[in-house]
Design a protein around this motif. Sequence first.
Motif: not given
Length: 371
Positions: A9-19, A38-46, A48-51, A304-308
Amino acid sequence: MIIGVPKEIKNNENRVALTPAGAKELVKRGHQVYVQHTAGQGSGFSDDEYTAAGAAILPTIEDVYSIAEMIIKVKEPIEPEYKLIKEGQLLFTYFHFASYEPLTKAMVENKSICLAYETVEKADRSLPLLVPMSEVAGRMSIQKGANYLEKPLKGRGILLGGVPGVLPAKVLILGGGVVGTQAAWMAAGLGADVTIMDVSLPRMRYLDDVMPANVNTMMSNEYNIREMIKHADLIVGAVLIPGAKAPHLITRDMLKEMKPGTVLVDVAVDQGGCIETCKPTTHENPTYIIDDVVHYCVANMPGAVPYTSTLALTNATLPYAIQLADKGWKKAALENAELVPGLNVINGDIVYKAVAEAFDMDYVPVEKYLA
């Protein structure tokens, strides 16, 4: 073990700690993984992928904190999270305690176990969980610096690599560690005239051997810094003292010796910054100007480059997260010495000396808890 992954929830923090791949590895070992919606949404993980990987989705951050024995995050908890953390709960994340006293006091008060990515340390003194984000931040420092050198963004209006018949920009990098090395490679690749300053002769000999011809090394001291900043177009602060506050290598009075439109990128900002006029900024409002010098001091640049960044970070953290989940923090630390310096706060005691010294607080040797 019950593992929780809250949404950052930090400003513009789109990473997630676990893929999702990391979640699957933990679930395979019999652990329960709960991921916030939606924790992984900013990094491109839905979700559904976690479930599909065997994790369960929880609707709120409160739900995640209340159920988990171990919380895996990317950035330090911020104020709204303080009250959610339970006594004895293990938090595995970046903390950078020495730069922010309220966070330190909050973690002492809630009596959680704080294991900091940035101080996990190998026998050779390398910092395996800081390296991937340092690599990202080092490369980004040049990408951002080149951008802010443009005149519409209040920079000098200079192209980093120049063109035939026009000299390239001069880039000064303070610190020859992971951040400084990655910054130098990027700047050199763009054709800039690069100087890396460091205090270690062996490190500078190494850099001289591996860097291209447009990168030079120079001993870091106040006299040399004052001389070099007069001519630099882009200055990157890349100094790290593990777990401690960064020293101020550029002081307030030095700004007047710089050319108008010079750009400062302080990658050490999350450890207090190595530029005295540095203060943390966000991706939303990344820069400010003092004495006609542009300061870029975003505290979570890799966000700013959360997927990578997410993939790079979890490649490094997952083996440690598995050990902590399989064995519990105490047994894991006793069996893997690399985790011991990662322990910063335990049950209300500060067990990392540099953090205690930063705020003149009581220090308790970590051995008290590992005996």
